[in-house]
Design an enzyme around this catalytic site. Structure first.
Site, PDB file in Angstrom:
ATOM      1  N   GLU A  65       0.817  -1.212   0.059  1.00  0.00           N
ATOM      2  CA  GLU A  65       0.234  -0.050   0.153  1.00  0.00           C
ATOM      3  C   GLU A  65       0.831   1.246   0.026  1.00  0.00           C
ATOM      4  OE1 GLU A  65      -3.716   0.258   1.926  1.00  0.00           O
ATOM      5  OE2 GLU A  65      -3.926  -1.879   2.185  1.00  0.00           O
ATOM      6  N   SER A  73       8.114   2.717   1.388  1.00  0.00           N
ATOM      7  CA  SER A  73       8.605   3.699   2.053  1.00  0.00           C
ATOM      8  C   SER A  73       9.079   4.955   1.056  1.00  0.00           C
ATOM      9  CB  SER A  73       9.801   3.396   3.030  1.00  0.00           C
ATOM     10  OG  SER A  73       9.293   2.347   4.280  1.00  0.00           O
TER      11      SER A  73
END
Length: 384
Positions: free
Chosen positions: A365, A368
């Site tokens: 989702e 980083s």
């Protein structure tokens, strides 16, 4: 009460979910993990407890609670096992939420009651073999033919897509040269193939498959929302999902702290518990700080969403929370494994499973790197 404190009702609900997780998940999770077993009966029990319907209006069988309540549930399940936590997170955020937010009344009536009750579960087909972080590079195509959408293409890493109770997958597809739309594809549709389950590093209990579409034909009415709004829709879905993943990460970090504290008091060396050693004590003190910081960032983002704050503010807070919490969770598993020493490398202890499960949090989702890009843009930097 400040905006970042949970209400008494939230804390009461936390105890309910924690008791459920300790009773229904904890005694079985090690075996499920070894067997790569997706526990359908547990999903049904989660549905009976109302977990899948937390943010769904009562007319569809839900309880109409706020988003913060869902985050509490995800955190508490994730504290015991990440696979079970992601099953709820994806079941609501990626399965129910697109239909609830963008669906027609007919689509909601057809699909939501079973999804809310835990009798069925749904997936969200966004990622492709050549379109991960660059989701706009979607190659799956859908063309209208005689009142049907005909879909061709492939999706990768799709959660909850191949269980015995999976009822549908919502997929993004190109419906024109510069147009991406979302379409509901029911399980069992001819031409829709669920590929064998992945052999994953972690999340062994979670269901994850690749999907193939070869002339899969569904009614034109299965279009979700307006044609061409698919890209906008999945960006909105991901914004909410990042807060929920952050809650999942908080659960993992808290779980690492819990088991490490217990072990540090029980494990003795040279006649003293290892928790009396400054190196161990300071490591766990630092872990407590990171858990608290991650939790505050997560529930700040959830509070902004619940308060109806502008989408830009929620997006920024979600990215900040997701970045910090997931990286803190990965670090927490390293600390916990180190506290356990050689035992931390053994599968009989939960920290080994925590260690394997953690890394995907920094990827799913929105990686980083994507979160850093979003945060930088929110600061007004012209980052590409």
């Amino acid at each position: 009460m400040t905006a970042f404190e949970l209400s008494g009702d939230h804390e009461t609900f936390r105890k309910v979910v924690r008791d459920f997780a300790e009773r229904e998940v904890a005694p079985h999770v090690a075996q499920w993990d070894r067997d790569h077993h997706f526990p359908v009966d547990l999903v049904r029990s989660m549905g009976e407890l109302g977990l899948f319907g937390l943010v769904v209006p009562e007319q569809y069988g839900g309880s109409g609670a706020d988003f913060t309540t869902l985050c509490v549930a995800i955190e508490e399940l994730g504290r015991v096992d990440q696979s079970v936590g992601i099953t709820l997170e994806a079941g609501v955020g990626l399965g129910i939420n697109p239909i609830l937010t963008f669906g027609t009344d007919e689509q909601k009536d057809a699909w939501l009651p079973d999804l809310v009750a835990g009798r069925a579960i749904a997936g969200f087909g966004l990622t492709e073999p050549e379109a991960g972080s660059d989701a706009g590079a979607t190659r799956t195509r859908a063309v209208l033919d005689g009142g049907d959408w005909v879909i061709d293409g492939a999706k990768a890493f799709i959660t909850n897509s191949g269980t015995d109770i999976t009822s549908l997958v919502t997929v993004t597809a190109r419906t024109g040269p510069d147009e991406i739309s979302a379409i509901i594809v029911p399980s069992g549709t001819p031409g829709f193939t669920v590929e064998p389950a992945y052999e994953k590093l972690g999340w062994h209990i979670s269901d994850t498959h690749g999907l193939t579409f070869d002339g899969a034909r569904v009614p034109e009415a299965n279009l979700l929302g307006r044609r061409g709004d698919g890209f906008k829709q999945f960006l909105a879905v991901l914004d909410d999902g990042r807060i929920a993943i952050s809650a999942l990460a908080v659960g993992l970090a808290q779980g690492c702290l819990d088991v490490s504290l217990r072990y540090a008091n029980e494990r003795h060396t040279f006649g003293k518990p290892i928790g009396s050693r400054q190196a161990v004590a300071f490591s766990l003190a630092d872990l407590e700080v990171s858990v608290e910081a991650a939790r505050l960032l997560t529930y700040k983002a959830a509070a902004l969403k619940d308060a109806g704050r502008p989408a830009k503010a929620v997006k920024h807070a979600a990215a900040v929370a997701k970045l910090y919490s997931t990286e803190a969770a990965v670090a927490a598993t390293r600390v916990a494994t180190q506290v356990f020493g050689g035992n931390g490398f053994m599968e009989e202890y939960p920290v080994a499973r925590f260690y394997r499960d953690a890394k995907i949090l920094e990827i799913g989702e929105g990686t980083s790197e994507v979160q850093r890009m979003l945060i930088a843009r929110g600061l007004g930097l012209p980052v590409s």
